[in-house]
Design a protein around this motif. Structure first.
Motif, mmCIF file in Angstrom:
data_model
loop_
_atom_site.group_PDB
_atom_site.id
_atom_site.type_symbol
_atom_site.label_atom_id
_atom_site.label_comp_id
_atom_site.label_asym_id
_atom_site.label_seq_id
_atom_site.Cartn_x
_atom_site.Cartn_y
_atom_site.Cartn_z
ATOM 1 N N ALA A 1 39.440 28.857 32.221
ATOM 2 C CA ALA A 1 38.862 28.200 33.388
ATOM 3 C C ALA A 1 38.117 29.215 34.247
ATOM 4 O O ALA A 1 38.552 30.363 34.404
ATOM 5 N N THR A 2 37.014 28.783 34.835
ATOM 6 C CA THR A 2 36.170 29.677 35.624
ATOM 7 C C THR A 2 36.934 30.306 36.780
ATOM 8 O O THR A 2 36.846 31.509 37.026
ATOM 9 N N TYR A 3 37.725 29.503 37.494
ATOM 10 C CA TYR A 3 38.458 30.071 38.633
ATOM 11 C C TYR A 3 39.458 31.125 38.158
ATOM 12 O O TYR A 3 39.680 32.128 38.829
ATOM 13 N N ILE B 1 37.698 34.386 37.646
ATOM 14 C CA ILE B 1 37.462 35.067 38.924
ATOM 15 C C ILE B 1 38.740 35.759 39.395
ATOM 16 O O ILE B 1 38.713 36.916 39.822
ATOM 17 N N VAL B 2 39.872 35.066 39.274
ATOM 18 C CA VAL B 2 41.159 35.656 39.660
ATOM 19 C C VAL B 2 41.442 36.881 38.800
ATOM 20 O O VAL B 2 41.801 37.957 39.307
ATOM 21 N N LEU C 1 36.249 29.000 45.791
ATOM 22 C CA LEU C 1 37.251 28.829 46.840
ATOM 23 C C LEU C 1 38.645 28.640 46.245
ATOM 24 O O LEU C 1 39.625 29.157 46.776
ATOM 25 N N LYS C 2 38.725 27.930 45.122
ATOM 26 C CA LYS C 2 40.022 27.749 44.451
ATOM 27 C C LYS C 2 40.570 29.099 43.987
ATOM 28 O O LYS C 2 41.752 29.392 44.153
ATOM 29 N N GLU D 1 44.942 34.444 47.509
ATOM 30 C CA GLU D 1 45.603 34.466 48.820
ATOM 31 C C GLU D 1 47.064 34.033 48.682
ATOM 32 O O GLU D 1 47.955 34.636 49.265
ATOM 33 N N ARG D 2 47.304 33.011 47.853
ATOM 34 C CA ARG D 2 48.672 32.549 47.618
ATOM 35 C C ARG D 2 49.530 33.660 47.031
ATOM 36 O O ARG D 2 50.705 33.792 47.347
#
Length: 150
Positions: free
Chosen positions: A13-15, A18-19, A55-56, A62-63
């Protein structure tokens, strides 16, 4: 600053990409506490992904306590990960090894398989020297036959 590279054929997944890339930059010391992450708009412009995806990813970071969003200012690194700086002598050795592997005709997937196999062997061996975890079994109430106090 980190430059995100999205591989749409990876199946990841794209998010998550990024993570993962942010964590990689934190491990390598490319991002340090206080650094500002690119804005969602900058990531969207560079990668053509949906702003909600960025943002996700940032919310996930952040979580995990790695970054913090500051209203009106951006998203900043709170803490780093690992201890493998980008200028480590080990990195230089790995760069040389990767170049030799490529020169010998190995494909990227072959190199990844070799490296993953070696990592698994070395880190499994390291883990076997540690004491095994103590199993935590919950106590259960067991019925005893009448007249048997045990």
């Amino acid at each position: 600053m980190v430059d995100y590279r999205i591989d749409r054929r990876s199946g990841v997944a794209t998010y998550v990409q990024i993570v993962q890339q942010t964590k990689q930059a934190l491990r390598l010391g490319e991002l340090v506490p206080g650094d500002k992450l690119p804005t969602a708009r900058e990531v969207v412009e560079a990668t053509a992904v949906n702003p909600n995806t960025v943002l996700k990813a940032y919310r996930e970071l952040e979580r995990e306590g790695l970054v913090e969003a500051r209203r009106g200012l951006g998203t900043f690194v709170r803490r780093s990960l690992g201890a493998a700086p980008a200028d480590s002598p080990l990195r230089a050795e790995l760069e040389d090894w990767a170049a030799r592997a490529r020169e010998s005709g190995l494909e990227r997937e072959d190199v990844a398989a070799l490296f993953t196999d070696v990592l698994a062997k070395h880190f499994q061996a390291h883990q076997t020297h540690q004491a095994p975890p103590t199993p935590q079994t919950p106590r259960t109430h067991q019925a005893h036959p009448q007249g048997d106090p045990s």
